[in-house]
Design an enzyme around this catalytic site. Sequence first.
Site, PDB file in Angstrom:
ATOM      1  N   HIS A  23      63.566 -33.567  11.504  1.00  0.00           N
ATOM      2  CA  HIS A  23      64.767 -33.039  10.851  1.00  0.00           C
ATOM      3  C   HIS A  23      66.013 -33.267  11.699  1.00  0.00           C
ATOM      4  O   HIS A  23      67.025 -32.601  11.493  1.00  0.00           O
ATOM      5  CB  HIS A  23      64.630 -31.537  10.597  1.00  0.00           C
ATOM      6  CG  HIS A  23      63.490 -31.151   9.720  1.00  0.00           C
ATOM      7  ND1 HIS A  23      62.199 -31.087  10.178  1.00  0.00           N
ATOM      8  CD2 HIS A  23      63.448 -30.817   8.408  1.00  0.00           C
ATOM      9  CE1 HIS A  23      61.396 -30.720   9.189  1.00  0.00           C
ATOM     10  NE2 HIS A  23      62.134 -30.546   8.102  1.00  0.00           N
ATOM     11  N   GLU A  69      61.763 -39.537  -2.235  1.00  0.00           N
ATOM     12  CA  GLU A  69      63.037 -40.145  -1.847  1.00  0.00           C
ATOM     13  C   GLU A  69      63.215 -41.533  -2.443  1.00  0.00           C
ATOM     14  O   GLU A  69      64.318 -41.907  -2.862  1.00  0.00           O
ATOM     15  CB  GLU A  69      63.136 -40.197  -0.322  1.00  0.00           C
ATOM     16  CG  GLU A  69      63.327 -38.842   0.335  1.00  0.00           C
ATOM     17  CD  GLU A  69      62.060 -38.013   0.415  1.00  0.00           C
ATOM     18  OE1 GLU A  69      62.150 -36.783   0.631  1.00  0.00           O
ATOM     19  OE2 GLU A  69      60.963 -38.600   0.263  1.00  0.00           O
TER      20      GLU A  69
END
Length: 337
Positions: free
Chosen positions: A129, A60
Site C-alpha cells: 500500500h 483493476e
Amino acid sequence: MPTMNMIQALNSALDVMLTEDPNTLIFGEDVGYFGGVFRVTDGLQKKHGLTRCFDAPISEGGIVATAIGMGAFGLRPIPEIQFADYILPAFDQLVSEAARLRYRSNGEFWAPITVRSPYGGGIFGGQTHSQSPEAIFAHITGLKTVIPSNPYDAKGLLIASIEDDDPVIFLEPKRLYNGPFDGRHEQALKTWAGDPMAEVPAGRYTVPLGKAAIVREGTEATVLAYGTMVHVALAGIEDSGVDAELIDLRSIVPLDVDAIVASVKKTGRCVILHEASRFGGFGGELSALVQERCFYHLKSAVQRVAGWDTPYPHAFEWDYFPGPARLAAALKRTMED
C-alpha cells in the site's frame, strides 16, 4: 475563497467535472456509497447518482479496460485504483491499449481517461500500500503522469487531466491528503514545511500539465522534486543553509524541460529528490537531461536523493524515506565540489 486540504480539493474537482460535463463518470473499488477509502469521492454518488459514481468489482484490469472502452466511445471516465500498488494487473491495458489507441487507430479513437490512485508511503500501509511506481508510467509513450504537491495544484491539475484527450495517470501522495499532522510518527512533522490547508477556488480552473512551479527562488543550487518531496525539500533547504532554488515539477510527463534547464544554468548545481527507489527511478532521467542540456554550466556532479533500493521496508518506513537531513547533506556535498 474557501480553504481546503488535498482531499477536499480533489473532491471539489470531481464535483465540478461531474456537474459541468455529462460525459464524465467515476467508478472503482469503494468509490460510490462508501466515498473511497480516503474519502476523496465522499458524497458524489449521493449528489450525482448511481450512474455517475459507482462501485466496481475488485478487478483493476477490468476497471481500466472498461474505462478505455468508455473513452473510445465519447465518455471521459475517471477510474480510481484504490492504491497505486494495485495498478499492475491493469498495466497491459494501460500500455497496450490506452497509450496506443489514438496512434493505432489513426486518430479515429482515443482514450481520454484519468486514472486516479493514491501513492507513496507514510500511512504505515506496508509493502502493498506504499509504493511509488511513477517511473514505470513515465517510460510508456502515450501516457501522461501527474503528481500534485498541494491542494490548489491538485484541483487544477485534476481538472486539466480530465479534460485532456490523452490517458493520464494521476498519482495522489497519501501523506499530503490531510497534511502529516496525525501524530503517528514524530518524523511526520519534520518533513512538512507548509500548511495542509490552502485557498482553493470553489469553481472550475485548471493548472496546465507540463508547467513546473518555482516554489523557492535561489542562486546556489537547484532542487527538483514533486509530490510529498516538495515539502521535504523545503525543510531540507532550510536546514542546509544553501540558497537553493526549488522546482516543483507537478507532472513528470509532460516535463517542463525549459524550467529545469533555466534554473540549473542559473545555479550551476542540481540535486534531485524523489521517494521511489533510486535505481531506475525518474531521478535518473532528470539527471541525464541536466547533464545533456547543462553540462558546461555545471559546477559539480548532479546529486540524487531517493528511497532505498530494497522492497518497501514496512518496519523502517521513515528511515526509507528521503528526509530533510539527507537532502541537506546532498546540498552541502554539491557546494563542496
